[in-house]
Enzyme design. Structure first.
Site, PDB file in Angstrom:
ATOM      1  N   HIS A 153       0.850  -1.186   0.000  1.00  0.00           N
ATOM      2  CA  HIS A 153       0.000   0.000   0.000  1.00  0.00           C
ATOM      3  C   HIS A 153       0.884   1.232   0.000  1.00  0.00           C
ATOM      4  CE1 HIS A 153      -3.137   2.842   1.129  1.00  0.00           C
ATOM      5  NE2 HIS A 153      -3.962   1.942   0.650  1.00  0.00           N
TER       6      HIS A 153
ATOM      7  N   ASP B 220      -7.918  -5.434  -0.005  1.00  0.00           N
ATOM      8  CA  ASP B 220      -8.406  -6.262  -1.114  1.00  0.00           C
ATOM      9  C   ASP B 220      -8.042  -7.728  -0.972  1.00  0.00           C
ATOM     10  OD1 ASP B 220      -9.571  -4.144  -2.499  1.00  0.00           O
ATOM     11  OD2 ASP B 220      -7.621  -3.520  -3.246  1.00  0.00           O
TER      12      ASP B 220
HETATM   13  N1  CMC Z   1       4.242  -7.572  -4.687  1.00  0.00           N
HETATM   14  C1  CMC Z   1       5.595  -7.572  -4.817  1.00  0.00           C
HETATM   15  N2  CMC Z   1       6.356  -6.482  -4.676  1.00  0.00           N
HETATM   16  C2  CMC Z   1       5.728  -5.330  -4.395  1.00  0.00           C
HETATM   17  C3  CMC Z   1       4.332  -5.244  -4.231  1.00  0.00           C
HETATM   18  C4  CMC Z   1       3.583  -6.422  -4.381  1.00  0.00           C
HETATM   19  N3  CMC Z   1       2.263  -6.406  -4.264  1.00  0.00           N
HETATM   20  N4  CMC Z   1       3.977  -3.967  -3.945  1.00  0.00           N
HETATM   21  C5  CMC Z   1       5.104  -3.261  -3.929  1.00  0.00           C
HETATM   22  N5  CMC Z   1       6.186  -4.082  -4.190  1.00  0.00           N
HETATM   23  C6  CMC Z   1       7.582  -3.684  -4.208  1.00  0.00           C
HETATM   24  C7  CMC Z   1       7.912  -2.903  -5.487  1.00  0.00           C
HETATM   25  O1  CMC Z   1       8.373  -3.751  -6.516  1.00  0.00           O
HETATM   26  C8  CMC Z   1       8.958  -1.948  -4.996  1.00  0.00           C
HETATM   27  O2  CMC Z   1      10.183  -2.639  -4.940  1.00  0.00           O
HETATM   28  P1  CMC Z   1      11.569  -1.837  -5.236  1.00  0.00           P
HETATM   29  O3  CMC Z   1      11.691  -0.796  -4.162  1.00  0.00           O
HETATM   30  O4  CMC Z   1      12.617  -2.907  -5.131  1.00  0.00           O
HETATM   31  O5  CMC Z   1      11.413  -1.264  -6.606  1.00  0.00           O
HETATM   32  C9  CMC Z   1       8.562  -1.627  -3.544  1.00  0.00           C
HETATM   33  O6  CMC Z   1       7.788  -2.783  -3.128  1.00  0.00           O
HETATM   34  C10 CMC Z   1       7.718  -0.353  -3.409  1.00  0.00           C
HETATM   35  O7  CMC Z   1       6.636  -0.450  -4.341  1.00  0.00           O
HETATM   36  P2  CMC Z   1       6.008   0.804  -5.123  1.00  0.00           P
HETATM   37  O8  CMC Z   1       5.309   0.307  -6.331  1.00  0.00           O
HETATM   38  O9  CMC Z   1       7.080   1.848  -5.308  1.00  0.00           O
HETATM   39  O10 CMC Z   1       4.975   1.309  -4.040  1.00  0.00           O
HETATM   40  P3  CMC Z   1       3.741   2.222  -4.319  1.00  0.00           P
HETATM   41  O11 CMC Z   1       3.440   2.906  -3.032  1.00  0.00           O
HETATM   42  O12 CMC Z   1       3.953   3.086  -5.512  1.00  0.00           O
HETATM   43  O13 CMC Z   1       2.590   1.177  -4.702  1.00  0.00           O
HETATM   44  C11 CMC Z   1       0.742  -0.290  -4.616  1.00  0.00           C
HETATM   45  C12 CMC Z   1       1.560   0.771  -3.865  1.00  0.00           C
HETATM   46  C13 CMC Z   1      -0.530  -0.587  -3.821  1.00  0.00           C
HETATM   47  C14 CMC Z   1       0.331   0.251  -6.001  1.00  0.00           C
HETATM   48  C15 CMC Z   1       1.607  -1.570  -4.768  1.00  0.00           C
HETATM   49  O14 CMC Z   1       1.972  -2.079  -3.498  1.00  0.00           O
HETATM   50  C16 CMC Z   1       0.900  -2.647  -5.587  1.00  0.00           C
HETATM   51  O15 CMC Z   1       0.950  -2.621  -6.824  1.00  0.00           O
HETATM   52  N6  CMC Z   1       0.213  -3.639  -4.896  1.00  0.00           N
HETATM   53  C17 CMC Z   1      -0.564  -4.637  -5.592  1.00  0.00           C
HETATM   54  C18 CMC Z   1      -1.904  -4.043  -6.007  1.00  0.00           C
HETATM   55  C19 CMC Z   1      -2.863  -3.866  -4.833  1.00  0.00           C
HETATM   56  O16 CMC Z   1      -3.041  -4.756  -4.028  1.00  0.00           O
HETATM   57  N7  CMC Z   1      -3.498  -2.675  -4.793  1.00  0.00           N
HETATM   58  C20 CMC Z   1      -4.531  -2.368  -3.784  1.00  0.00           C
HETATM   59  C21 CMC Z   1      -4.135  -1.242  -2.887  1.00  0.00           C
HETATM   60  S1  CMC Z   1      -5.230  -1.057  -1.470  1.00  0.00           S
HETATM   61  C22 CMC Z   1      -6.789  -0.660  -2.113  1.00  0.00           C
HETATM   62  C23 CMC Z   1      -6.816   0.509  -3.022  1.00  0.00           C
HETATM   63  O17 CMC Z   1      -6.101   1.488  -2.868  1.00  0.00           O
HETATM   64  O18 CMC Z   1      -7.657   0.499  -3.933  1.00  0.00           O
END
Ligand code: CMC
Length: 427
Positions: free
Chosen positions: A305, A362
């Site tokens: 998140h 989720d």
């Molecule tokens: N699985 C594996 N690695 C992950 C995941 C994951 N679900 N989420 C983040 N990471 C890693 C990512 O690869 C990155 O690694 P590095 O620093 O080595 O590049 C690090 O963790 C930080 O990730 P980010 O993408 O920079 O973080 P963000 O804050 O931009 O993204 C997120 C947040 C929710 C988009 C992301 O965690 C994600 O894509 N999760 C899966 C989708 C999901 O479950 N979304 C629902 C969110 S809650 C409900 C809502 O908001 O609607």
């Protein structure tokens, strides 16, 4: 607080006020930065930027805290109802008994949709994703309810807000009915908000539908847990669309479009699809390895998140609710076993620990919704239904703010500098 922050560019420094909220990080008020220095701040993804001032919802991502108007989400999920939380988000205080009755009555009197709206559905293919239908039909409401589109009139704004909250279950249930070829059911105002939605979704005109209180309760909890979440992507979309003076129905349609993405509301659908694809706990290591592989775009859906770097408090409530619902419905779903084992393995893996990746809202909601009988394509629709109250509360707050301006970010331009046009035969 009286503190200030100095920004120095080219040896010339200017002070900017540091403002404190009730709780949470301070903000540096840089509104005059460009006028003073000629420079912009650069923060794509808004990781360090507060886009507005708000009194509605507070999140402490490090502590895993979510408060609506100050009330913790776990207390609201345990003791309140979706109607009460809706009143709270919209009006700022918990309602008295009579205020709640009046509010519930008002919402129930807006549940029907204009009869002509049903013809919109027939323009969609039966296999259309229900979120595509939601974007179109909710946007089309502005063509039907002209008497609540004057955003300068607080009364019209409130009527539009009530209409949107009241009509979303009807519109969502109709999207589902259309996809399976069953007749639309009209709302029944003697049922609760959630009971009425369940009947319009799973009932048929041929027989009486009896609302199961276990399912009604679980569904109401899911609605409460999704009602608002501060300045997330779809809420920011609603605010940005609304900042231009667009009508509320158009703004909420914009929010629905944004919510659809798999990184946001679409993750509940993606999470259950992923759990089903994993199938059995013995295949989990393969998926964990993929999630950790930098060359593989795969992510564990329902994990991570932007704000929560500790447990998502909504996931905690839903993890328990998933077991309760499945137990009470007498369903044994191997997907729940896979989910629990995936959570256990991921949370003991250094990759997930170091990156502070925990299950989010989720991760478990799909297991419950599937047990209730919803197809995965409806999951994000239910999220949109519940989030509508958050969207309209935030939209109302923005429009009432005397300092409200059109949202107009700037950019760091990296394209070609000015150059002269070259005729096609000279290129
Ligand atoms: N699985 C594996 N690695 C992950 C995941 C994951 N679900 N989420 C983040 N990471 C890693 C990512 O690869 C990155 O690694 P590095 O620093 O080595 O590049 C690090 O963790 C930080 O990730 P980010 O993408 O920079 O973080 P963000 O804050 O931009 O993204 C997120 C947040 C929710 C988009 C992301 O965690 C994600 O894509 N999760 C899966 C989708 C999901 O479950 N979304 C629902 C969110 S809650 C409900 C809502 O908001 O609607």
């Amino acid at each position: 607080m009286g503190e200030s922050a100095k920004v120095e560019i080219g040896g010339k420094g200017t002070d900017y006020a540091v403002r404190s909220g009730t709780v949470g990080p301070d903000v540096i008020d840089i509104r005059k930065l460009y006028a003073n220095t000629g420079a912009f701040t650069f923060d794509p993804g808004f990781t360090s930027t507060a886009s507005c001032e708000s009194e509605i919802t507070y999140i402490d991502g490090d502590q895993g805290i979510l408060l609506h108007r100050g009330y913790p989400i776990d207390q609201l999920a345990e003791h309140s109802s979706f109607m009460e939380v809706s009143y709270l988000l919209l009006n700022g205080e918990l309602p008295s008994k009579s205020e709640l009755e009046t509010f519930t009555h008002t919402i129930s009197r807006h549940t029907m949709v204009h009869e002509q709206l049903t013809t919109f559905y027939r323009g969609f293919r039966r296999d259309a994703h229900p979120m595509a239908i939601m974007c179109g039909v909710v946007g089309a409401l502005s063509a039907f309810y002209h008497d609540s589109t004057d955003i300068a009139d607080p009364h019209q704004r409130m009527v539009a807000s009530h209409r949107l909250i009241a009509k979303m279950p009807t519109i969502a249930a109709m999207a589902y009915k259309y996809s399976i070829g069953q007749p639309f059911l009209y709302p029944r105002n003697d049922l609760s908000y959630t009971g009425n939605f369940l009947r319009m979704t799973f009932g048929v005109p041929a027989e009486e539908y009896v609302v199961d209180p276990v399912i009604e309760d679980a569904m109401d909890k899911i609605f409460i847990l999704h009602a608002d979440h501060e300045q997330n992507a779809s809420t920011s979309t609603v605010r940005l669309a609304g900042s231009s003076g667009a009508n509320p129905f158009a703004c909420i349609a914009a929010g629905i479009a944004c919510l659809w993405g798999p990184a946001h509301g679409g993750a509940n659908e993606a999470a259950l699809n992923m759990l089903r694809e994993i199938g059995t706990p013995d295949r989990i290591p393969e998926y964990i390895a993929r999630a950790k592989n930098k060359d593989d775009p795969f992510r564990l859906m329902g994990f991570g998140h932007r704000v929560y770097k500790n447990f998502d408090p909504r996931a905690k409530v839903l993890s328990k609710a998933a077991s309760d619902v499945l137990d009470r419905l007498g369903i044994s779903d191997p997907v729940l076993d896979t989910a629990r084992e995936l959570e256990r393995i991921a949370l003991s893996d250094p990759y997930f620990i170091d990156k502070k990746l925990y299950p989010n809202v989720d991760f478990y909601s799909g297991v419950i919704l599937s047990a209730i009988g919803f197809p995965t394509t409806m999951f994000t629709v239910l999220f949109a239904l519940a989030r509508t109250v958050g969207w309209v509360a935030q939209w109302n707050e923005m429009i009432s703010d005397p300092e409200q301006k059109i949202g107009r970010p700037r950019q760091l331009y990296t394209g070609a500098a000015q150059r002269d046009y070259v005729a096609v035969d000279k290129r």
